[in-house]
Design a protein around this motif. Structure first.
Motif, mmCIF file in Angstrom:
data_model
loop_
_atom_site.group_PDB
_atom_site.id
_atom_site.type_symbol
_atom_site.label_atom_id
_atom_site.label_comp_id
_atom_site.label_asym_id
_atom_site.label_seq_id
_atom_site.Cartn_x
_atom_site.Cartn_y
_atom_site.Cartn_z
ATOM 1 N N GLY A 26 0.792 -1.220 0.000
ATOM 2 C CA GLY A 26 0.000 0.000 0.000
ATOM 3 C C GLY A 26 0.823 1.267 0.000
ATOM 4 N N LEU A 27 2.149 1.163 0.175
ATOM 5 C CA LEU A 27 3.006 2.347 0.209
ATOM 6 C C LEU A 27 3.342 2.794 -1.207
ATOM 7 N N TYR A 28 3.262 4.088 -1.449
ATOM 8 C CA TYR A 28 3.666 4.611 -2.744
ATOM 9 C C TYR A 28 4.185 6.037 -2.602
ATOM 10 N N LEU A 29 4.980 6.434 -3.595
ATOM 11 C CA LEU A 29 5.507 7.790 -3.671
ATOM 12 C C LEU A 29 4.726 8.535 -4.737
ATOM 13 N N GLU A 30 4.124 9.638 -4.372
ATOM 14 C CA GLU A 30 3.388 10.444 -5.346
ATOM 15 C C GLU A 30 4.214 11.672 -5.675
ATOM 16 N N VAL A 31 4.561 11.788 -6.955
ATOM 17 C CA VAL A 31 5.339 12.931 -7.420
ATOM 18 C C VAL A 31 4.373 13.943 -8.017
ATOM 19 N N MET A 32 4.342 15.133 -7.424
ATOM 20 C CA MET A 32 3.409 16.166 -7.847
ATOM 21 C C MET A 32 3.978 16.948 -9.032
ATOM 22 N N PRO A 33 3.088 17.595 -9.828
ATOM 23 C CA PRO A 33 3.574 18.407 -10.950
ATOM 24 C C PRO A 33 4.570 19.474 -10.507
ATOM 25 N N ARG A 40 2.785 8.166 0.683
ATOM 26 C CA ARG A 40 1.418 7.897 1.110
ATOM 27 C C ARG A 40 1.221 6.391 1.297
ATOM 28 N N LEU A 41 0.209 6.080 2.109
ATOM 29 C CA LEU A 41 -0.162 4.682 2.326
ATOM 30 C C LEU A 41 -1.651 4.526 2.020
ATOM 31 N N LYS A 42 -1.949 3.602 1.090
ATOM 32 C CA LYS A 42 -3.345 3.286 0.768
ATOM 33 C C LYS A 42 -3.755 2.078 1.591
ATOM 34 N N ARG A 44 -7.429 0.097 3.816
ATOM 35 C CA ARG A 44 -8.869 0.046 4.052
ATOM 36 C C ARG A 44 -9.115 -0.114 5.549
ATOM 37 N N ILE A 45 -10.114 0.613 6.069
ATOM 38 C CA ILE A 45 -10.503 0.515 7.468
ATOM 39 C C ILE A 45 -12.021 0.524 7.534
ATOM 40 N N ALA A 46 -12.591 -0.471 8.178
ATOM 41 C CA ALA A 46 -14.048 -0.612 8.269
ATOM 42 C C ALA A 46 -14.671 -0.629 6.886
ATOM 43 N N GLY A 47 -13.999 -1.287 5.926
ATOM 44 C CA GLY A 47 -14.527 -1.433 4.574
ATOM 45 C C GLY A 47 -14.361 -0.199 3.721
ATOM 46 N N ARG A 48 -13.738 0.821 4.232
ATOM 47 C CA ARG A 48 -13.596 2.073 3.479
ATOM 48 C C ARG A 48 -12.141 2.311 3.141
ATOM 49 N N GLU A 49 -11.876 2.612 1.854
ATOM 50 C CA GLU A 49 -10.497 2.891 1.440
ATOM 51 C C GLU A 49 -10.130 4.331 1.784
ATOM 52 N N THR A 50 -8.927 4.487 2.311
ATOM 53 C CA THR A 50 -8.455 5.836 2.646
ATOM 54 C C THR A 50 -6.939 5.860 2.523
ATOM 55 N N ARG A 51 -6.345 7.012 2.804
ATOM 56 C CA ARG A 51 -4.900 7.175 2.649
ATOM 57 C C ARG A 51 -4.315 7.923 3.852
ATOM 58 N N ALA A 52 -3.089 7.556 4.151
ATOM 59 C CA ALA A 52 -2.335 8.261 5.189
ATOM 60 C C ALA A 52 -1.111 8.879 4.543
ATOM 61 N N THR A 53 -0.686 10.006 5.046
ATOM 62 C CA THR A 53 0.493 10.696 4.518
ATOM 63 C C THR A 53 1.644 10.525 5.495
ATOM 64 N N PHE A 54 2.818 10.155 4.982
ATOM 65 C CA PHE A 54 3.980 9.890 5.820
ATOM 66 C C PHE A 54 5.038 10.990 5.747
ATOM 67 N N GLY A 55 4.820 12.006 4.950
ATOM 68 C CA GLY A 55 5.799 13.074 4.840
ATOM 69 C C GLY A 55 6.401 13.154 3.456
ATOM 70 N N ALA A 56 7.319 14.072 3.263
ATOM 71 C CA ALA A 56 7.896 14.334 1.947
ATOM 72 C C ALA A 56 9.317 13.780 1.836
ATOM 73 N N TYR A 57 9.647 13.341 0.646
ATOM 74 C CA TYR A 57 11.015 12.941 0.330
ATOM 75 C C TYR A 57 11.780 14.198 -0.076
ATOM 76 N N PRO A 58 13.009 14.432 0.329
ATOM 77 C CA PRO A 58 13.920 13.481 0.985
ATOM 78 C C PRO A 58 13.928 13.576 2.519
ATOM 79 N N GLU A 59 13.081 14.481 3.115
ATOM 80 C CA GLU A 59 13.042 14.546 4.583
ATOM 81 C C GLU A 59 12.739 13.180 5.174
ATOM 82 N N VAL A 60 11.813 12.438 4.496
ATOM 83 C CA VAL A 60 11.511 11.063 4.904
ATOM 84 C C VAL A 60 12.088 10.139 3.830
ATOM 85 N N SER A 61 13.065 9.350 4.219
ATOM 86 C CA SER A 61 13.743 8.476 3.258
ATOM 87 C C SER A 61 12.884 7.264 2.930
#
Length: 403
Positions: A26-33, A40-42, A44-61
């Protein structure tokens, strides 16, 4: 759960183009324009898909992002939503920041501003800034323990240690009411401060001692301090009230000094009759502070807009009265000597001292001020002091005790 694949590398993360680049689980790196890279982490909780943010690269390796993914997956196995847990941590961190002892103590002190006399507030502020804050500045009120509080009380002068203990207990209770500390979690500071036998405030009450004090004050070389000490002796008012006397409070024609309620320990306005000698002292100060707010200006580097009460204590020490007569001792001198030597009624003396009534009935119904009697009494008191100041003066005899 998605399978761990380890598809990303440090180099691929660094060179990734716009879009989503998955690493598995579920972990992925999203590169913005804009070029920013967000972990981010994709999930599911209680049957609902959602996402968590872990911070920006390179601050978070990449390694740290994977570690955060593992922790989030562990939370999900326990039925905990990582986003909800993160929000709770943020709230707790904000609460802890607001619960720093120095901040809560400042809030508590400010909340007491309207309920206390100025001198009471000044003393609490002094104890907090001088003794408690330096020792507890790195502590949170939410987690402050009894041993930590006890350690902070160690080394405080006995005359202030009891007050400091009371302030600490009050601050903790305030924090509980404000939701900054767990309900019911009080400090147990009974016995934390060594018991000190209370003694009388040093005061000159023997005729020879009264004469020595009055003579030394009359000869003191610093005008402002001498005048303030003389007013304290002639009026028997609290030192803090004397040094903060304002011209707006003084009616020289009526020979009265009206102290407002916010300056009084009892929280009741107090009228102080002024003898001819007291008026003379005030007339002498007019040449120096007429048009100013305060009668007695600050000296040297004092941190108050008016004369500091410590200047009076220092002067008495310089005159050799340490342990023999204190600035607050003028009240004891007046209460004892005026009763024994001048036979002034006790009720009149108590009214002049503005002592609180002894019981609830008196507080509720007794508004007697004895103003006319006090005008006469204070003139007699001033005359007595003038008389004994001279060694050749006639000392008034002790009153005869009845029975």
């Amino acid at each position: 759960m998605a399978k761990e694949s380890g598809r990303l590398t440090t180099l691929s993360v660094k060179n990734a183009c716009t879009g989503k680049h998955f690493d598995g689980g579920g972990l992925y790196l999203e590169v913005m324009p804009s070029g920013s890279r967000i972990w981010r982490l994709k999930y599911r909780i209680a049957g609902r898909e959602t996402r968590a943010t872990f911070g920006a690269y390179p601050e978070v390796s990449l390694t740290e992002a994977r570690d955060r993914r593992s922790k989030a997956r562990a939370q999900l196995r326990d039925g905990i939503d990582p986003n909800a847990a993160k929000a709770e941590r943020a709230v707790a961190a904000q609460r802890d920041a607001g619960a720093a002892f120095t901040k809560v103590a400042a809030y508590w002190l400010a909340s007491r501003k309207l309920g206390w006399a100025d001198e009471t507030h000044r003393k609490a502020e002094y104890v907090l800034k001088t003794y408690l804050a330096p020792k507890l500045k790195r502590h949170s009120i939410a987690t402050l323990t009894t041993p930590q509080a006890k350690l902070a009380l160690a080394g405080i002068p006995p005359s202030l240690a009891l007050k400091a203990r009371g302030y600490l207990n009050n601050i903790v209770e305030f924090a509980i009411l404000e939701g900054l500390r767990e309900d019911g979690r009080l400090l147990s500071l009974r016995g934390a401060v060594p018991k000190v036998e209370k003694g009388h405030i040093p005061a000159a009450v023997d005729v020879a001692d009264v004469r020595a004090v009055a003579t030394a004050i009359n000869d003191y070389p610093i005008l402002v301090t001498r005048a303030a000490l003389t007013l304290a002796m002639l009026t028997a008012q609290r030192p803090g009230n004397v040094v903060s006397m304002e011209w707006a409070e003084v009616d020289l024609d009526a020979a009265e000094w009206s102290i407002p309620a916010n300056k009084m320990k009892t929280r009741h306005a107090h009228v102080v009759p002024l003898s001819r000698q007291a008026i003379d002292e005030l007339d002498g100060m007019l040449a120096h502070t007429k048009g100013k707010q305060y009668v007695f200006p600050a000296l040297y580097r004092q941190n108050t807009p008016h004369l500091h009460r410590d200047a009076l204590s220092n002067a008495l020490r310089k005159m050799g009265f340490q342990g023999k007569h204190a600035t607050h001792g003028f009240r004891g001198m007046f209460r004892t000597v005026a009763r024994e030597r001048l036979n002034i009624p006790a009720d009149v003396l108590e009214a002049q001292l503005a002592h609180a009534k002894r019981n609830e009935i008196q507080k509720a119904y007794d508004r007697t001020q004895f103003l006319a009697e006090r005008h006469s009494a204070m003139q007699r008191w001033a005359n007595y002091l003038s008389t004994i100041r001279s060694d050749s003066g006639n000392v008034l005899p002790m009153r005869q005790k009845s029975g």
